[in-house]
Enzyme design. Structure first.
Site, PDB file in Angstrom:
ATOM      1  N   SER A 128       1.032  -1.165  -0.065  1.00 36.25           N
ATOM      2  CA  SER A 128       0.047  -0.022   0.038  1.00 36.25           C
ATOM      3  C   SER A 128       0.520   1.355   0.540  1.00 36.25           C
ATOM      4  O   SER A 128       1.849   0.864   0.502  1.00 36.25           O
ATOM      5  CB  SER A 128      -0.942  -0.144   0.807  1.00 36.25           C
ATOM      6  OG  SER A 128      -1.332   1.178   1.896  1.00 36.25           O
ATOM      7  N   TYR A 141      -1.022   0.093  10.568  1.00 38.01           N
ATOM      8  CA  TYR A 141      -1.486  -0.528   9.744  1.00 38.01           C
ATOM      9  C   TYR A 141      -0.403  -0.122   8.162  1.00 38.01           C
ATOM     10  O   TYR A 141       0.177  -1.183   7.426  1.00 38.01           O
ATOM     11  CB  TYR A 141      -2.749   0.400   8.810  1.00 38.01           C
ATOM     12  CG  TYR A 141      -2.922  -0.286   7.158  1.00 38.01           C
ATOM     13  CD1 TYR A 141      -3.440  -1.340   6.837  1.00 38.01           C
ATOM     14  CD2 TYR A 141      -2.720   0.593   6.290  1.00 38.01           C
ATOM     15  CE1 TYR A 141      -3.497  -2.111   5.738  1.00 38.01           C
ATOM     16  CE2 TYR A 141      -3.366   0.094   4.989  1.00 38.01           C
ATOM     17  CZ  TYR A 141      -3.240  -1.060   4.308  1.00 38.01           C
ATOM     18  OH  TYR A 141      -3.919  -1.484   3.311  1.00 38.01           O
TER      19      TYR A 141
END
Length: 236
Positions: A128, A141
């Protein structure tokens, strides 16, 4: 082509598997929810793919995956969770689950599976843009994805002499169930758009880091270039 899809019920994994099924590839799908996995497999079979499944929580018994995998030509690592927005950066158990799911499990699996791969194989892992710079709203995250990026870089270097490619696929915002609670902006891509980018990257013969869509590379270059004194005051 023989493809192992880990985290096969995620939106991006499903969209990518549809493209592979439509051209007749052989798919082994791994996910933990038997009902969802069966539904995904049935859909892919109607599209022309040869599909087998394995119900497995990838945070648990990974040897079962290794035993079933054979010698895939492509491995797509699509397992990942964003975590509860109200707890992941304040509750240590939630933070640990995010790290275990997004980083520890993929690292263990790649370490177990890499020796089985033949020259020309490709490991493609969904990372990501959140891993490029730590942000308060997605701290744990982002840390999990930064750790994954670092491991993929090391794995790429280690496997290059064996002719095995390692792709770090870095989507930006994607309209999936994971982001259901977020307001949608023009920066959001669909899972189908990301899937097309994944297949192109795998088919291209390249390795390294791939931003999806490509213009996220420019956005993240700008974000990484911000001085820390400016960055700390931002609210995104």
């Amino acid at each position: 082509m023989k493809v192992l899809v880990l985290g096969a019920t995620s939106a991006i994994a499903q969209a990518t598997a549809r493209l592979w099924a439509e051209r007749g590839d052989e798919l082994l799908l791994v996910a933990r929810d038997p009902a969802k996995l069966a539904a995904v497999a049935d859909d892919l079979r109607t599209r022309g793919g040869t599909v087998t499944t394995l119900v497995q929580d990838l945070n648990q018994d990974q040897q079962a995956v290794v035993d079933a995998a054979g010698d895939p030509e492509v491995i797509l690592f699509a397992q990942g969770i964003l975590g509860d927005a109200h707890r992941r950066d304040s509750d240590p158990d939630t933070a640990e689950l995010v790290l275990a799911t997004n980083l520890v499990a993929p690292v263990r699996l790649m370490t177990l599976l890499a020796p089985r791969l033949q020259r020309g194989a490709c490991i493609a892992a969904l990372s990501s843009v959140a891993g490029d710079r730590g942000r308060a709203k997605v701290g744990v995250y982002g840390a999990s994805k930064a750790g994954l990026d670092s491991f993929l870089s090391a794995l790429r270097q280690r496997l290059a002499p064996a002719g095995i490619r390692v792709l770090a696929l870095k989507p930006g915002f994607v309209d999936t169930p994971m982001t259901a609670g977020m307001p949608k902006t023009p920066l959001f891509a669909s899972a189908a758009q990301i899937a097309r980018g994944v297949v192109r990257a795998v088919d291209s013969g390249r390795d390294g880091v791939v931003y999806l869509p490509w213009w996220w590379r420019l956005i993240m270059l700008a974000i990484k270039a911000l001085p820390e004194r400016v960055f700390k005051r931002l609210k995104f």
